[in-house]
Design a protein around this motif. Structure first.
Motif, PDB file in Angstrom:
ATOM      1  N   GLN A 193       4.827  96.249  12.024  1.00 54.27           N
ATOM      2  CA  GLN A 193       4.720  95.083  11.090  1.00 54.27           C
ATOM      3  C   GLN A 193       3.635  93.971  11.921  1.00 54.27           C
ATOM      4  OE1 GLN A 193       8.771  93.664  11.046  1.00 54.27           O
ATOM      5  NE2 GLN A 193       9.117  94.378   9.011  1.00 54.27           N
ATOM      6  N   LYS A 194       3.884  93.932  13.361  1.00 59.39           N
ATOM      7  CA  LYS A 194       2.824  92.976  13.733  1.00 59.39           C
ATOM      8  C   LYS A 194       1.402  93.611  13.711  1.00 59.39           C
ATOM      9  CE  LYS A 194       5.695  92.191  17.567  1.00 59.39           C
ATOM     10  NZ  LYS A 194       6.332  92.150  18.967  1.00 59.39           N
ATOM     11  N   LEU A 243       4.035  92.598   3.220  1.00 61.81           N
ATOM     12  CA  LEU A 243       4.658  91.696   4.217  1.00 61.81           C
ATOM     13  C   LEU A 243       4.919  90.511   3.779  1.00 61.81           C
ATOM     14  CD1 LEU A 243       2.046  92.399   7.216  1.00 61.81           C
ATOM     15  CD2 LEU A 243       4.189  92.891   7.402  1.00 61.81           C
ATOM     16  N   LYS A 248       7.576  88.352   4.958  1.00 61.80           N
ATOM     17  CA  LYS A 248       7.472  88.068   6.404  1.00 61.80           C
ATOM     18  C   LYS A 248       6.696  86.708   6.630  1.00 61.80           C
ATOM     19  CE  LYS A 248      10.281  91.394   7.687  1.00 61.80           C
ATOM     20  NZ  LYS A 248      11.470  90.970   8.058  1.00 61.80           N
ATOM     21  N   ARG A 250       0.319  95.230  11.282  1.00 64.25           N
ATOM     22  CA  ARG A 250      -0.009  94.874   9.722  1.00 64.25           C
ATOM     23  C   ARG A 250      -0.607  93.543   9.630  1.00 64.25           C
ATOM     24  NH1 ARG A 250       4.207  96.517   5.912  1.00 64.25           N
ATOM     25  NH2 ARG A 250       5.413  97.066   7.882  1.00 64.25           N
ATOM     26  N   THR A 302       5.107 105.109  11.137  1.00 63.05           N
ATOM     27  CA  THR A 302       4.096 103.841  10.964  1.00 63.05           C
ATOM     28  C   THR A 302       2.715 104.292  11.113  1.00 63.05           C
ATOM     29  OG1 THR A 302       5.941 102.961  12.261  1.00 63.05           O
ATOM     30  CG2 THR A 302       3.984 101.358  11.971  1.00 63.05           C
ATOM     31  N   LEU A 340       9.196  90.222  14.399  1.00 63.42           N
ATOM     32  CA  LEU A 340       8.763  91.583  13.712  1.00 63.42           C
ATOM     33  C   LEU A 340       8.774  92.804  14.552  1.00 63.42           C
ATOM     34  CD1 LEU A 340       5.502  89.924  12.246  1.00 63.42           C
ATOM     35  CD2 LEU A 340       7.833  90.061  11.163  1.00 63.42           C
TER      36      LEU A 340
END
Ligand SMILES: Nc1ncnc2c1ncn2[C@@H]1O[C@H](COP(=O)(O)OP(=O)(O)O)[C@@H](O)[C@H]1O
Ligand SMILES: [Mg+2]
Length: 228
Positions: free
Chosen positions: A151-152, A136, A139, A154, A181, A147
């Protein structure tokens, strides 16, 4: 033993939600509590993370008691002791609970600077290393709304892990994830456990739980079913 839960009871408005919950988690072990919606899973994890006070029973983290029964009375750890014990635990919530107005980096550094009292530059370095390890790094300056769900999640894992907790708890981690995921998450959790972290997962996702866990316990009507 990293986490020891014994004889845990909890009722809400006279309705018994947990009745005699007993289990433990060792260092480096991945334990899942599997159960239908309403079985009491979230209540168990809320008791362990100190968000809820059990009516009866004991919870110990690394031998330090959050609560216990003494002479038939419940005794809860004092505020400072509870704060210290809670610092050894991380929690990844089902809806991630990221701070929407903060960058990814700020979400991850906040506990380091505010709770663990690290200097800003140290916190930043630690947070960037953690984001890097979870893929990440690019990001860091994004905000949560930019995101994807994975991703959120993570970021939520990075935020929980950056303080080096010994026990990491997940509430329904796959609820919003697609199959790829979910496989990525399985790898992340296994890597954390391989580094010695204890992981407690509550979920109703049977295939996920069976692929990631060292041990699966079934929660039914507020009790852990005897293993058959
Ligand atoms: N704060 C609360 N007040 C009243 N009832 C609650 C509260 N929290 C949970 N419950 C009830 O406890 C039961 C178990 O809930 P929960 O632990 O969230 O189950 P699960 O996570 O397994 O779906 C449900 O019947 C729920 O309605
Ligand atoms: Mg739940």
């Amino acid at each position: 033993m990293l986490l020891e839960v014994s004889g845990l009871y909890k009722a809400f408005k006279g309705i018994q939600v947990l009745q005699d919950i007993n289990f433990n988690v060792k260092k480096g072990e991945i334990v899942s509590l599997l159960g239908q919606s309403g079985a009491g899973k979230t209540t168990i994890i809320r008791c362990i993370t100190g968000l809820e006070k059990p009516d009866k029973g004991s919870i110990a983290v690394n031998g330090r008691l959050m609560c216990e029964e003494k002479d038939g009375k419940m005794v809860y750890a004092a505020r400072d002791e509870l704060y210290d014990i809670r610092k050894q635990m991380g929690m990844v919530f089902q809806s991630y609970h990221l701070f929407p107005h903060m960058s990814v980096l700020k979400n991850v550094t906040l506990a380091l600077t505010d709770v663990h009292k690290l200097r800003g530059d140290e916190a930043q370095k630690k947070a960037m290393d953690m984001l890097q390890s979870l893929g990440l790094a690019d990001k860091a300056l994004s905000h949560p709304y930019e995101l994807s769900g994975g991703q959120k999640q993570r970021v939520a894992i990075a935020r929980s892990c950056v303080t080096n907790p010994q026990l990491l708890c997940f509430d329904e981690p796959t609820a919003a994830l697609d199959p790829q995921t979910t496989r990525d998450l399985t790898k992340i959790i296994r890597n954390l456990a391989a580094e010695g972290m204890g992981v407690l997962i509550i979920s109703h996702d049977i295939p996920f739980v069976e692929s990631v866990s060292d041990r699966v316990l079934t929660v039914e009507n507020g009790k852990i079913r005897d293993e058959d």
